[in-house]
Design a protein around this motif. Sequence first.
Motif, PDB file in Angstrom:
ATOM      1  N   PRO A 115      46.242  31.413  43.029  1.00  0.00           N
ATOM      2  CA  PRO A 115      44.822  31.028  42.937  1.00  0.00           C
ATOM      3  C   PRO A 115      44.295  30.292  44.170  1.00  0.00           C
ATOM      4  O   PRO A 115      43.115  30.398  44.476  1.00  0.00           O
ATOM      5  N   ALA A 117      45.586  30.835  47.269  1.00  0.00           N
ATOM      6  CA  ALA A 117      45.682  31.757  48.403  1.00  0.00           C
ATOM      7  C   ALA A 117      44.577  32.807  48.352  1.00  0.00           C
ATOM      8  O   ALA A 117      44.097  33.269  49.378  1.00  0.00           O
ATOM      9  N   LEU A 118      44.193  33.165  47.145  1.00  0.00           N
ATOM     10  CA  LEU A 118      43.200  34.216  46.971  1.00  0.00           C
ATOM     11  C   LEU A 118      41.785  33.680  47.240  1.00  0.00           C
ATOM     12  O   LEU A 118      41.409  32.665  46.676  1.00  0.00           O
ATOM     13  N   PRO A 119      41.011  34.345  48.107  1.00  0.00           N
ATOM     14  CA  PRO A 119      39.626  33.889  48.301  1.00  0.00           C
ATOM     15  C   PRO A 119      38.880  33.878  46.966  1.00  0.00           C
ATOM     16  O   PRO A 119      39.100  34.749  46.116  1.00  0.00           O
ATOM     17  N   THR A 120      37.999  32.897  46.789  1.00  0.00           N
ATOM     18  CA  THR A 120      37.375  32.738  45.469  1.00  0.00           C
ATOM     19  C   THR A 120      36.524  33.944  45.091  1.00  0.00           C
ATOM     20  O   THR A 120      36.434  34.291  43.921  1.00  0.00           O
ATOM     21  N   ALA A 121      35.909  34.597  46.090  1.00  0.00           N
ATOM     22  CA  ALA A 121      35.091  35.767  45.776  1.00  0.00           C
ATOM     23  C   ALA A 121      35.960  36.882  45.202  1.00  0.00           C
ATOM     24  O   ALA A 121      35.538  37.600  44.288  1.00  0.00           O
ATOM     25  N   VAL A 122      37.182  36.999  45.710  1.00  0.00           N
ATOM     26  CA  VAL A 122      38.102  38.026  45.212  1.00  0.00           C
ATOM     27  C   VAL A 122      38.486  37.706  43.771  1.00  0.00           C
ATOM     28  O   VAL A 122      38.488  38.582  42.898  1.00  0.00           O
ATOM     29  N   LEU A 125      35.534  38.471  41.508  1.00  0.00           N
ATOM     30  CA  LEU A 125      35.368  39.916  41.325  1.00  0.00           C
ATOM     31  C   LEU A 125      36.395  40.451  40.329  1.00  0.00           C
ATOM     32  O   LEU A 125      36.043  41.161  39.379  1.00  0.00           O
ATOM     33  N   ALA A 126      37.675  40.081  40.529  1.00  0.00           N
ATOM     34  CA  ALA A 126      38.742  40.589  39.675  1.00  0.00           C
ATOM     35  C   ALA A 126      38.532  40.146  38.227  1.00  0.00           C
ATOM     36  O   ALA A 126      38.608  40.953  37.304  1.00  0.00           O
ATOM     37  N   PHE A 161      40.833  29.439  36.614  1.00  0.00           N
ATOM     38  CA  PHE A 161      41.705  30.232  37.484  1.00  0.00           C
ATOM     39  C   PHE A 161      41.831  29.592  38.863  1.00  0.00           C
ATOM     40  O   PHE A 161      42.926  29.454  39.397  1.00  0.00           O
ATOM     41  N   PHE A 224      32.242  27.735  43.175  1.00  0.00           N
ATOM     42  CA  PHE A 224      31.029  28.531  43.277  1.00  0.00           C
ATOM     43  C   PHE A 224      31.357  30.024  43.330  1.00  0.00           C
ATOM     44  O   PHE A 224      30.938  30.809  42.492  1.00  0.00           O
ATOM     45  N   GLY A 225      32.180  30.394  44.326  1.00  0.00           N
ATOM     46  CA  GLY A 225      32.468  31.812  44.585  1.00  0.00           C
ATOM     47  C   GLY A 225      32.913  32.576  43.351  1.00  0.00           C
ATOM     48  O   GLY A 225      32.355  33.624  43.019  1.00  0.00           O
ATOM     49  N   PHE A 229      30.214  35.417  40.200  1.00  0.00           N
ATOM     50  CA  PHE A 229      30.474  36.810  39.840  1.00  0.00           C
ATOM     51  C   PHE A 229      30.461  37.010  38.334  1.00  0.00           C
ATOM     52  O   PHE A 229      29.960  38.001  37.831  1.00  0.00           O
TER      53      PHE A 229
ATOM     54  N   PHE B  35      47.194  35.751  33.025  1.00  0.00           N
ATOM     55  CA  PHE B  35      46.141  34.992  33.689  1.00  0.00           C
ATOM     56  C   PHE B  35      46.214  35.095  35.209  1.00  0.00           C
ATOM     57  O   PHE B  35      45.207  35.003  35.895  1.00  0.00           O
ATOM     58  N   GLY B 218      38.615  33.392  53.959  1.00  0.00           N
ATOM     59  CA  GLY B 218      38.212  33.559  52.566  1.00  0.00           C
ATOM     60  C   GLY B 218      37.001  32.746  52.148  1.00  0.00           C
ATOM     61  O   GLY B 218      36.526  32.886  51.024  1.00  0.00           O
ATOM     62  N   PHE B 220      33.622  31.365  51.018  1.00  0.00           N
ATOM     63  CA  PHE B 220      32.484  32.091  50.466  1.00  0.00           C
ATOM     64  C   PHE B 220      31.259  31.193  50.327  1.00  0.00           C
ATOM     65  O   PHE B 220      30.230  31.434  50.952  1.00  0.00           O
ATOM     66  N   PHE B 245      29.276  44.323  45.155  1.00  0.00           N
ATOM     67  CA  PHE B 245      29.286  44.096  43.703  1.00  0.00           C
ATOM     68  C   PHE B 245      27.862  44.154  43.156  1.00  0.00           C
ATOM     69  O   PHE B 245      27.596  44.816  42.159  1.00  0.00           O
ATOM     70  N   PHE B 254      36.102  46.313  45.459  1.00  0.00           N
ATOM     71  CA  PHE B 254      37.539  46.114  45.262  1.00  0.00           C
ATOM     72  C   PHE B 254      38.333  46.503  46.500  1.00  0.00           C
ATOM     73  O   PHE B 254      39.380  45.915  46.777  1.00  0.00           O
ATOM     74  N   ALA B 264      46.092  37.468  51.797  1.00  0.00           N
ATOM     75  CA  ALA B 264      46.527  36.280  51.054  1.00  0.00           C
ATOM     76  C   ALA B 264      48.024  36.366  50.750  1.00  0.00           C
ATOM     77  O   ALA B 264      48.742  35.362  50.840  1.00  0.00           O
TER      78      ALA B 264
END
Lengths: 290, 279
Positions: A115, A117-122, A125-126, A161, A224-225, A229, B35, B218, B220, B245, B254, B264
């Motif tokens: 969580p 490492a992953l950009p918040t927008a990604v 989206l997911a 998340f 926010f990011g 979504f 999750f 990353g 945003f 999106f 995606f 990442a």
Amino acid sequence: MSSLANIDAGASARPVRHKRVLPGFGLTMGVTLSYVCVIVLLPVIALVLKGAEIGPERFWAIVTAPRTFAALRLTLSAAAMATVFNALYGLLMAWVLVRCEFPGKRIVDALMDIPFALPTAVAGLALSALFAGNGWYGAILEPMGIKVVYTIWGVALAMSFTSIPFVVRTVQPVLEDLDPQYEQAAATLGASSFTIFRKVVFPAILPAFMTGVTLSFARSLGEFGAVVFIAGNLPMQTEIASLLAVIRLEEYDYNGASAIALVLLAIALVLLGVSNLLQARALRYKGATA
Amino acid sequence: MSTTGTSAPGALAPRPRRGVERALIGLALVLTAGFVLVPLLYIFARAFGAGWGAFAHNVLDPGTLHAIGLTALVAVIVVPVNMAFGIAAAWAIARFRFPGRKALLTLIEIPFSISPIIAGICYLLLYGRNGLVGPWLMALDLKVLFALPGIVLVTLFVTAPFVMREVLPLMQAQGSEQEEAAVTLGASGWQIFRRVTLPNIRWALLYGAVLCGARAVGEFGAVSVVSGMIRGQTMTLPLQIELLFNDLNIVGAFAAAAVLTLLALVVLVLKAAMEARRR
């Protein structure tokens, strides 16, 4: 997330006797101060000055306007829901990762970093696609009448998340350092596992746990990011406070945007103070038992 | 990534009953799979669901390609600047005593406790038309907001503490004996830095740079406020995801997300490798 207390504890243990033997004080200090002033301080001052311009009466009117109030209430309640979940889930994960052995443990441990490492927008989206009516989860949940996307649950889910690692990663090291002799003693005296956890383990990890919870809550409030979504962003219903601030900006209502941003900033700074206090306490506790 | 040594710490602690322990492990695995793991896999399932050809087509879309280029450019500018700042700040704080050290540390860490959206708003209020320096910039005909400089500045803010946080504790732990020895041997400041300090901190420095770069790529919220989201001009990759999106081009979104996710995962692997190296 702050390691201020850490850094300072390390520093005071090693006093530098020879003052300024080393070169570069002027250069590095000059670079650091100018950079901090230009990049960090000046923008924050701009916000505070703008806020001061508004005046207390207007400020109060903006903050208590129905739409702002609804946005702040949604943000706080969703962040509280996310934090309660993360507190329990994080505690469980920390316990399992430190105290249990099972195949794939290293992978599960590595997954805890996803969580951050992953950009918040990604992430947003997911999650929104997963829980949408045609997504893997939404296809199961929506026929059951459980709607996540465009509801407060979705907001809380996204917040949760993106702040999963806080509780896990603050509790884990403390649990690892915990001396097993107190638990052994308790077991010898006939305490049940649950009693041992409640009376021996939990008090020891409490400061670290509370630090993690505070950081998790602060992060959720500011997220926010991921949220935009999944939230659908309906005014009065699923519109978070930071999004409302952005909307006010786009409407050139700079007073409105500044007032909301200042409220969020104040909450963030209070939470930062709380987490620093907790961390200082946690360190003291660690020092006492080690 | 943390310590999962050969023998579990606390292995000597009394364990709950086998059944309870199994139930806890099971619950932990189910929750984590549902999750964390499933959302991760879902990104690739959707991005590659229509085949590699469709994925390549979506990534090579001019808008997405431009966004990738802009994002890389921002990271290439931001990371070296914050590395330089991180080293300078760590050197000043670790090697010298001065009043207000603690306050300076708190100041440097402020970006971590401020929501990125608020950071964006701060920058807009500072550089905007009615802001503190906005009119002055307009007179000089400098465009900061809704252009590359604004995106770079706000990304600098958001990622400012990363390198300092990694380098400072290491410098403090190592102490300054080696550098002081170099001074007595007549080394210049630059020589000390290059020959003594830099080799000592290189892994922490690299680690901080990787974290800083990952966040720069990353980011945003903060960027979305100052970028103005001009199609084909000021869209970074995360902003492009939201654009696609909202355009209901979910597969395109995606595909862009998969690029960031792969990045990442690379960062996580690098992080693990460097953490092992630093021990």
